[in-house]
Design a protein around this motif. Structure first.
Motif, PDB file in Angstrom:
ATOM      1  N   VAL A   1       0.858  -1.193   0.000  1.00 23.41           N
ATOM      2  CA  VAL A   1       0.000   0.000   0.000  1.00 23.41           C
ATOM      3  C   VAL A   1       0.886   1.232   0.000  1.00 23.41           C
ATOM      4  O   VAL A   1       1.910   1.262   0.679  1.00 23.41           O
ATOM      5  CB  VAL A   1      -0.952   0.020   1.218  1.00 23.41           C
ATOM      6  CG1 VAL A   1      -2.021  -1.039   1.092  1.00 23.41           C
ATOM      7  CG2 VAL A   1      -0.188  -0.135   2.523  1.00 23.41           C
ATOM      8  N   HIS A   2       0.485   2.243  -0.763  1.00 23.69           N
ATOM      9  CA  HIS A   2       1.337   3.422  -0.912  1.00 23.69           C
ATOM     10  C   HIS A   2       1.247   4.377   0.275  1.00 23.69           C
ATOM     11  O   HIS A   2       2.218   5.038   0.629  1.00 23.69           O
ATOM     12  CB  HIS A   2       0.975   4.176  -2.203  1.00 23.69           C
ATOM     13  CG  HIS A   2       1.318   3.412  -3.442  1.00 23.69           C
ATOM     14  ND1 HIS A   2       0.371   2.785  -4.218  1.00 23.69           N
ATOM     15  CD2 HIS A   2       2.521   3.154  -4.028  1.00 23.69           C
ATOM     16  CE1 HIS A   2       0.970   2.171  -5.235  1.00 23.69           C
ATOM     17  NE2 HIS A   2       2.263   2.375  -5.148  1.00 23.69           N
ATOM     18  N   ASP A   3       0.051   4.468   0.881  1.00 22.63           N
ATOM     19  CA  ASP A   3      -0.128   5.420   1.964  1.00 22.63           C
ATOM     20  C   ASP A   3      -1.391   5.061   2.753  1.00 22.63           C
ATOM     21  O   ASP A   3      -2.083   4.090   2.440  1.00 22.63           O
ATOM     22  CB  ASP A   3      -0.211   6.857   1.430  1.00 22.63           C
ATOM     23  CG  ASP A   3      -1.238   7.006   0.311  1.00 22.63           C
ATOM     24  OD1 ASP A   3      -2.224   6.237   0.291  1.00 22.63           O
ATOM     25  OD2 ASP A   3      -1.054   7.887  -0.547  1.00 22.63           O
ATOM     26  N   LYS A   4      -1.687   5.871   3.747  1.00 18.65           N
ATOM     27  CA  LYS A   4      -2.847   5.614   4.609  1.00 18.65           C
ATOM     28  C   LYS A   4      -4.142   5.678   3.821  1.00 18.65           C
ATOM     29  O   LYS A   4      -5.069   4.899   4.072  1.00 18.65           O
ATOM     30  CB  LYS A   4      -2.872   6.621   5.756  1.00 18.65           C
ATOM     31  CG  LYS A   4      -4.030   6.420   6.727  1.00 18.65           C
ATOM     32  CD  LYS A   4      -3.956   7.392   7.882  1.00 18.65           C
ATOM     33  CE  LYS A   4      -5.142   7.220   8.824  1.00 18.65           C
ATOM     34  NZ  LYS A   4      -5.053   8.120  10.004  1.00 18.65           N
ATOM     35  N   GLU A   5      -4.238   6.586   2.852  1.00 18.42           N
ATOM     36  CA  GLU A   5      -5.464   6.710   2.061  1.00 18.42           C
ATOM     37  C   GLU A   5      -5.749   5.430   1.296  1.00 18.42           C
ATOM     38  O   GLU A   5      -6.890   4.946   1.278  1.00 18.42           O
ATOM     39  CB  GLU A   5      -5.353   7.891   1.101  1.00 18.42           C
ATOM     40  CG  GLU A   5      -6.613   8.103   0.278  1.00 18.42           C
ATOM     41  CD  GLU A   5      -6.560   9.371  -0.540  1.00 18.42           C
ATOM     42  OE1 GLU A   5      -6.480   9.260  -1.788  1.00 18.42           O
ATOM     43  OE2 GLU A   5      -6.584  10.463   0.048  1.00 18.42           O
TER      44      GLU A   5
ATOM     45  N   LEU B   1      -8.952   2.818   1.746  1.00 19.67           N
ATOM     46  CA  LEU B   1      -9.759   2.337   0.621  1.00 19.67           C
ATOM     47  C   LEU B   1      -9.835   0.813   0.612  1.00 19.67           C
ATOM     48  O   LEU B   1     -10.893   0.228   0.348  1.00 19.67           O
ATOM     49  CB  LEU B   1      -9.179   2.842  -0.700  1.00 19.67           C
ATOM     50  CG  LEU B   1      -9.421   4.310  -1.035  1.00 19.67           C
ATOM     51  CD1 LEU B   1      -8.627   4.717  -2.269  1.00 19.67           C
ATOM     52  CD2 LEU B   1     -10.908   4.584  -1.249  1.00 19.67           C
ATOM     53  N   LEU B   2      -8.714   0.175   0.895  1.00 15.97           N
ATOM     54  CA  LEU B   2      -8.709  -1.287   0.987  1.00 15.97           C
ATOM     55  C   LEU B   2      -9.650  -1.773   2.083  1.00 15.97           C
ATOM     56  O   LEU B   2     -10.401  -2.733   1.903  1.00 15.97           O
ATOM     57  CB  LEU B   2      -7.293  -1.797   1.276  1.00 15.97           C
ATOM     58  CG  LEU B   2      -6.337  -1.938   0.100  1.00 15.97           C
ATOM     59  CD1 LEU B   2      -4.955  -2.342   0.607  1.00 15.97           C
ATOM     60  CD2 LEU B   2      -6.838  -2.976  -0.891  1.00 15.97           C
ATOM     61  N   LEU B   3      -9.608  -1.096   3.218  1.00 13.68           N
ATOM     62  CA  LEU B   3     -10.468  -1.481   4.339  1.00 13.68           C
ATOM     63  C   LEU B   3     -11.940  -1.302   3.988  1.00 13.68           C
ATOM     64  O   LEU B   3     -12.767  -2.172   4.280  1.00 13.68           O
ATOM     65  CB  LEU B   3     -10.125  -0.639   5.570  1.00 13.68           C
ATOM     66  CG  LEU B   3      -8.755  -0.883   6.207  1.00 13.68           C
ATOM     67  CD1 LEU B   3      -8.487   0.140   7.297  1.00 13.68           C
ATOM     68  CD2 LEU B   3      -8.676  -2.291   6.776  1.00 13.68           C
ATOM     69  N   LEU B   4     -12.260  -0.179   3.369  1.00 17.67           N
ATOM     70  CA  LEU B   4     -13.650   0.080   2.992  1.00 17.67           C
ATOM     71  C   LEU B   4     -14.154  -0.958   2.001  1.00 17.67           C
ATOM     72  O   LEU B   4     -15.255  -1.502   2.148  1.00 17.67           O
ATOM     73  CB  LEU B   4     -13.773   1.480   2.387  1.00 17.67           C
ATOM     74  CG  LEU B   4     -13.504   2.668   3.307  1.00 17.67           C
ATOM     75  CD1 LEU B   4     -13.595   3.976   2.530  1.00 17.67           C
ATOM     76  CD2 LEU B   4     -14.453   2.687   4.486  1.00 17.67           C
ATOM     77  N   ASP B   5     -13.347  -1.243   0.978  1.00 17.99           N
ATOM     78  CA  ASP B   5     -13.762  -2.222  -0.032  1.00 17.99           C
ATOM     79  C   ASP B   5     -13.860  -3.626   0.547  1.00 17.99           C
ATOM     80  O   ASP B   5     -14.778  -4.391   0.215  1.00 17.99           O
ATOM     81  CB  ASP B   5     -12.785  -2.216  -1.205  1.00 17.99           C
ATOM     82  CG  ASP B   5     -13.245  -1.326  -2.350  1.00 17.99           C
ATOM     83  OD1 ASP B   5     -14.455  -1.033  -2.408  1.00 17.99           O
ATOM     84  OD2 ASP B   5     -12.409  -0.914  -3.157  1.00 17.99           O
ATOM     85  N   ASP B   6     -12.912  -3.969   1.404  1.00 24.02           N
ATOM     86  CA  ASP B   6     -12.921  -5.287   2.029  1.00 24.02           C
ATOM     87  C   ASP B   6     -14.189  -5.484   2.854  1.00 24.02           C
ATOM     88  O   ASP B   6     -14.830  -6.538   2.787  1.00 24.02           O
ATOM     89  CB  ASP B   6     -11.681  -5.441   2.916  1.00 24.02           C
ATOM     90  CG  ASP B   6     -11.639  -6.775   3.639  1.00 24.02           C
ATOM     91  OD1 ASP B   6     -11.422  -7.802   2.974  1.00 24.02           O
ATOM     92  OD2 ASP B   6     -11.820  -6.793   4.874  1.00 24.02           O
ATOM     93  N   TYR B   7     -14.569  -4.465   3.597  1.00 29.28           N
ATOM     94  CA  TYR B   7     -15.760  -4.573   4.436  1.00 29.28           C
ATOM     95  C   TYR B   7     -17.026  -4.599   3.584  1.00 29.28           C
ATOM     96  O   TYR B   7     -17.911  -5.427   3.784  1.00 29.28           O
ATOM     97  CB  TYR B   7     -15.807  -3.411   5.426  1.00 29.28           C
ATOM     98  CG  TYR B   7     -16.938  -3.547   6.418  1.00 29.28           C
ATOM     99  CD1 TYR B   7     -16.820  -4.390   7.514  1.00 29.28           C
ATOM    100  CD2 TYR B   7     -18.129  -2.858   6.235  1.00 29.28           C
ATOM    101  CE1 TYR B   7     -17.868  -4.546   8.407  1.00 29.28           C
ATOM    102  CE2 TYR B   7     -19.176  -3.003   7.122  1.00 29.28           C
ATOM    103  CZ  TYR B   7     -19.041  -3.843   8.214  1.00 29.28           C
ATOM    104  OH  TYR B   7     -20.087  -4.000   9.095  1.00 29.28           O
ATOM    105  N   ALA B   8     -17.108  -3.681   2.605  1.00 29.97           N
ATOM    106  CA  ALA B   8     -18.319  -3.591   1.785  1.00 29.97           C
ATOM    107  C   ALA B   8     -18.543  -4.855   0.964  1.00 29.97           C
ATOM    108  O   ALA B   8     -19.685  -5.275   0.757  1.00 29.97           O
ATOM    109  CB  ALA B   8     -18.226  -2.381   0.867  1.00 29.97           C
ATOM    110  N   ALA B   9     -17.469  -5.473   0.498  1.00 30.68           N
ATOM    111  CA  ALA B   9     -17.598  -6.674  -0.330  1.00 30.68           C
ATOM    112  C   ALA B   9     -18.225  -7.836   0.440  1.00 30.68           C
ATOM    113  O   ALA B   9     -18.842  -8.724  -0.160  1.00 30.68           O
ATOM    114  CB  ALA B   9     -16.233  -7.085  -0.867  1.00 30.68           C
TER     115      ALA B   9
END
Length: 232
Positions: free
Chosen positions: A52-56, A60-68
Motif C-alpha cells: 500500500v502506498h499510503d494511509k489513504e 480504501l482497501l479497508l472500505l472495499d474489504d468490508y463492503a464486499a
C-alpha cells in the motif's frame, strides 16, 4: 542477546487489512499510521509500502474489504418500501463500524463495492416518479440522516460504557418547569427515551416526506414549464 537480522517476515495484503481492522477497532482511525501498523504485523514500514502506498490507499482497501462482505437483502417492489429497505440495509452494515461512517463523512473516500446502496435508493426514487436530480438529493438526505444516527448512537454508547454521570442527565434533572414544561415533564427519562431505536420509524417518515415533496416539486416544475410554453 543480539538483535535479529535478515529480512522481515513475508506479509500479504490480507494480513495488512486484517491488522488494520484490529488496530482501528481497538484504538480508532487516529492510531492507523504505517509505522504503527508495521509493528502490528511484525514488519517494517518499508515492507508495507510494497503493498500500500499510503494511509489513504489502506483506508480504501479497508472500505472495499468490508463492503464486499456485506449481504444484499431481497428488496420489495414498491418504490418507497424499496428505498427504506436499502437504507435499513446500509444502516445495519455500518452500525457496528462507526469509524467507517467517520471516514466517509470526513474525506473524499468511498468504496466502489458499497455503491449498490446509493444506486438502489436513487433508482427506487426514480421509479417512484422523482426526477433524477431530486432522487440524488433524496439519497443524500437519507445518507446524512443515517450517518448522523449511527454517529450519535456510537457516542451515546461510549458515554454509557464509561459509566460516568453525563452533563445531559444533570441538566434534565433540574429543569425549570415553568420555562420548559414539556422537557421538565420528561426530566430524568430523557436519556432513556432518546436511547430508543427509532431509526426505522424515522426513515420511513423521511422517505414518505421526500417522495411527497419531490413529486409535488416535479409537478410544479412541469406546470411552470407549460405556462412558459403557452406564453411563448
Amino acid at each position: 542477546m543480539p538483535a535479529r537480522t535478515g529480512r522481515p517476515p513475508k506479509i500479504s495484503r490480507a494480513d495488512i487489512v486484517s491488522a488494520a481492522h484490529r488496530l482501528i477497532e481497538a484504538e480508532g482511525t487516529e492510531s492507523l499510521t504505517m509505522r504503527r501498523l508495521a509493528r502490528e504485523v511484525g514488519t517494517t514500514p518499508m515492507a508495507l509500502y510494497h503493498h500500500v502506498h499510503d494511509k489513504e490507499e489502506l483506508l480504501l482497501l479497508l472500505l472495499d474489504d468490508y463492503a464486499a462482505a456485506m449481504p444484499r437483502p431481497e428488496l420489495p417492489d414498491e418504490p418507497g418500501e424499496r428505498m427504506a429497505a436499502a437504507a435499513i440495509a446500509m444502516h445495519e452494515a455500518l452500525a457496528g463500524v462507526p469509524w467507517i461512517v467517520d471516514v466517509l463523512r470526513a474525506d473524499d473516500l468511498l468504496s466502489v463495492n458499497a455503491l449498490w446502496y446509493p444506486e438502489t435508493i436513487i433508482d427506487a426514487a426514480v421509479r417512484a416518479g422523482l426526477p433524477l436530480e431530486r432522487a440524488v438529493a433524496a439519497y443524500r438526505i437519507i445518507w446524512h440522516y443515517t450517518a448522523g444516527e449511527i454517529t450519535a448512537r456510537a457516542a451515546a454508547l461510549r458515554r454509557r460504557e464509561e459509566g460516568r454521570p453525563t452533563y445531559r442527565r444533570q441538566v434534565f434533572g433540574a429543569l425549570d418547569a415553568e420555562a420548559l414544561p414539556r422537557l421538565a415533564e420528561v426530566g430524568g427519562r430523557w436519556e432513556e427515551l432518546t436511547a430508543r431505536d427509532t431509526y426505522g420509524e424515522g426513515l420511513r417518515a423521511l422517505v414518505a416526506g421526500l417522495l411527497i415533496n419531490g413529486l409535488a416539486t416535479g409537478r410544479s416544475s412541469v406546470k411552470r414549464s407549460g405556462s412558459d410554453d403557452q406564453m411563448d
